[in-house]
Write a protein that holds these residues in place. Structure first.
Motif, PDB file in Angstrom:
ATOM      1  N   GLN A  73       0.850  -1.183   0.000  1.00  0.00           N
ATOM      2  CA  GLN A  73       0.000   0.000   0.000  1.00  0.00           C
ATOM      3  C   GLN A  73       0.890   1.239   0.000  1.00  0.00           C
ATOM      4  N   THR A  74       0.307   2.360  -0.408  1.00  0.00           N
ATOM      5  CA  THR A  74       1.037   3.614  -0.418  1.00  0.00           C
ATOM      6  C   THR A  74       0.469   4.535   0.650  1.00  0.00           C
ATOM      7  N   SER A  75       1.338   5.087   1.477  1.00  0.00           N
ATOM      8  CA  SER A  75       0.907   5.995   2.535  1.00  0.00           C
ATOM      9  C   SER A  75       1.552   7.362   2.321  1.00  0.00           C
ATOM     10  N   TYR A  76       0.958   8.367   2.971  1.00  0.00           N
ATOM     11  CA  TYR A  76       1.433   9.737   2.827  1.00  0.00           C
ATOM     12  C   TYR A  76       1.600  10.373   4.214  1.00  0.00           C
ATOM     13  N   PRO A  77       2.697  10.062   4.917  1.00  0.00           N
ATOM     14  CA  PRO A  77       2.933  10.669   6.227  1.00  0.00           C
ATOM     15  C   PRO A  77       3.274  12.150   6.113  1.00  0.00           C
ATOM     16  N   LYS A  92      -1.923  11.224   5.785  1.00  0.00           N
ATOM     17  CA  LYS A  92      -2.918  11.818   4.914  1.00  0.00           C
ATOM     18  C   LYS A  92      -3.642  10.721   4.139  1.00  0.00           C
ATOM     19  N   GLU A  93      -4.954  10.860   3.999  1.00  0.00           N
ATOM     20  CA  GLU A  93      -5.711   9.936   3.168  1.00  0.00           C
ATOM     21  C   GLU A  93      -5.373  10.226   1.711  1.00  0.00           C
ATOM     22  N   THR A 120       5.231   7.081   0.511  1.00  0.00           N
ATOM     23  CA  THR A 120       5.928   5.873   0.935  1.00  0.00           C
ATOM     24  C   THR A 120       5.191   4.632   0.443  1.00  0.00           C
ATOM     25  N   ASP A 121       5.884   3.757  -0.265  1.00  0.00           N
ATOM     26  CA  ASP A 121       5.334   2.450  -0.622  1.00  0.00           C
ATOM     27  C   ASP A 121       5.681   1.486   0.502  1.00  0.00           C
ATOM     28  N   GLU A 122       4.659   0.896   1.109  1.00  0.00           N
ATOM     29  CA  GLU A 122       4.864  -0.016   2.235  1.00  0.00           C
ATOM     30  C   GLU A 122       4.559  -1.450   1.810  1.00  0.00           C
ATOM     31  N   MET A 141       9.527   1.979   1.305  1.00  0.00           N
ATOM     32  CA  MET A 141      10.406   2.554   0.282  1.00  0.00           C
ATOM     33  C   MET A 141       9.909   3.954  -0.039  1.00  0.00           C
ATOM     34  N   LYS A 142      10.802   4.927   0.079  1.00  0.00           N
ATOM     35  CA  LYS A 142      10.435   6.321  -0.114  1.00  0.00           C
ATOM     36  C   LYS A 142      11.596   7.080  -0.747  1.00  0.00           C
TER      37      LYS A 142
END
Length: 251
Positions: A73-77, A92-93, A120-122, A141-142
C-alpha cells in the motif's frame, strides 16, 4: 519439553491491535541507531545493514534478507519541517485534496500548510530466518527508493507461471519470494559527493513450504482487514524516515 509444549500459547495471545508490526530499515550515516549516545543505539549495526526497529535484530546488507511480500500500500505521512522543530503529524488519506495541491521543491514535497509530505510504498512481508522461522515486518520505500519499488511492482505483475493445464498465470503476491540486498550509491551535489545505501530486489522463487504459504495468506488477509498496524512513527522526522541522507537529490 513435552510439558512445555502441552501449555503452548497460554498467555501469549493478544488482540491484534495491541501488537506492533516492526519496520525493517537500512542504516544510513544519519541513523540514530549508529550513535552510542542515542537510546536507539544498536551495537552490532553498521552502515548499509538492515535492522528491525522494534527488536533491534540486524541483517547483513550485502547478504540481504529473503521476504514473502503479502500486501502493499502507499501511505502519505505528514511532517513538520525541521526548520520549524520537526515532528510527525499523521497520515494523509489518498483522497485528501491537500495532496493534489502539494508543491514540489527540489526532491521534497510540501502541503499547502507548509508541512512536508513523504510518499511511501509499504510492503507487509514475512522475512525468513536461516532456521526456517519467519516473522511479519514492514519494508517502506520512499524518496530515492521509490524507483526500486516501481521496478519491484512491475516484476511482480509481469511474473507468469504455468498452471496444471499449461495456462500461464500470475501467481499471488504472497506466493513469491524475493531477496532484498543493499547497494551503495553516490552522486555529486553542489560539488560535494553524497553517498547513501539503497535497496535492491531480486527474485528468489516461489513459496514451496505449505505452512509459509498459509501464514503469508493469513497475514495478507489480516492487513487487508485492518487488523494489524505498523509500529508508530511518532518519533520520526523527515530525516530519519527517508532511509537516505540525500533527500535533496532529485530522483
Amino acid at each position: 519439553m513435552e510439558e512445555m509444549m502441552a501449555t503452548a500459547g497460554e498467555g501469549a495471545v493478544f488482540e491484534s491491535n495491541e501488537l506492533q508490526i516492526p519496520n525493517i530499515r537500512i542504516a544510513q550515516s544519519t541513523s540514530p541507531q549508529l550513535k552510542k549516545s542515542d537510546a536507539k543505539y544498536i551495537p552490532e549495526l553498521k552502515q548499509g545493514d538492515f535492522f528491525n526497529t522494534v527488536t533491534g535484530e540486524v541483517w547483513d546488507g550485502e547478504k540481504g534478507i529473503v521476504v514473502v511480500p503479502c500486501h502493499s500500500q502507499t501511505s502519505y505521512p505528514e511532517f513538520i519541517p525541521e526548520s520549524q522543530g520537526g515532528g510527525f503529524v499523521g497520515l494523509k488519506e489518498v483522497t485528501d485534496p491537500d495532496l493534489i495541491n502539494s508543491k514540489r521543491e527540489g526532491a521534497k514535497e510540501y502541503l499547502p500548510n507548509g508541512n512536508e509530505i513523504i510518499k511511501t510504498d509499504e510492503y507487509y512481508c514475512l522475512v525468513l530466518g536461516e532456521n526456517g522461522m519467519f516473522q511479519p515486518v514492514i519494508i517502506g520505500m520512499k524518496t530515492t527508493a521509490l524507483s526500486v519499488s516501481r521496478v519491484w511492482k512491475t516484476r511482480i505483475a509481469l511474473k507468469k507461471v504455468a498452471d496444471s493445464k499449461g495456462i500461464m498465470r500470475t501467481p499471488a503476491l504472497f506466493a513469491t519470494m524475493w531477496r532484498i540486498t543493499v547497494v551503495e550509491k553516490s552522486k555529486t551535489v553542489d560539488g560535494a559527493m553524497r553517498t547513501w545505501f539503497s535497496p535492491q530486489v531480486e527474485e528468489e522463487g516461489l513459496v514451496t513450504d505449505p505452512n509459509l504459504f498459509r501464514e503469508a495468506k493469513a497475514f495478507r488477509e489480516s492487513v487487508a482487514k485492518g487488523e494489524v498496524k505498523a509500529a508508530p512513527e511518532q518519533e520520526a522526522s523527515p530525516v530519519t524516515v527517508s532511509d537516505t541522507d540525500v533527500d535533496d537529490i532529485p530522483f
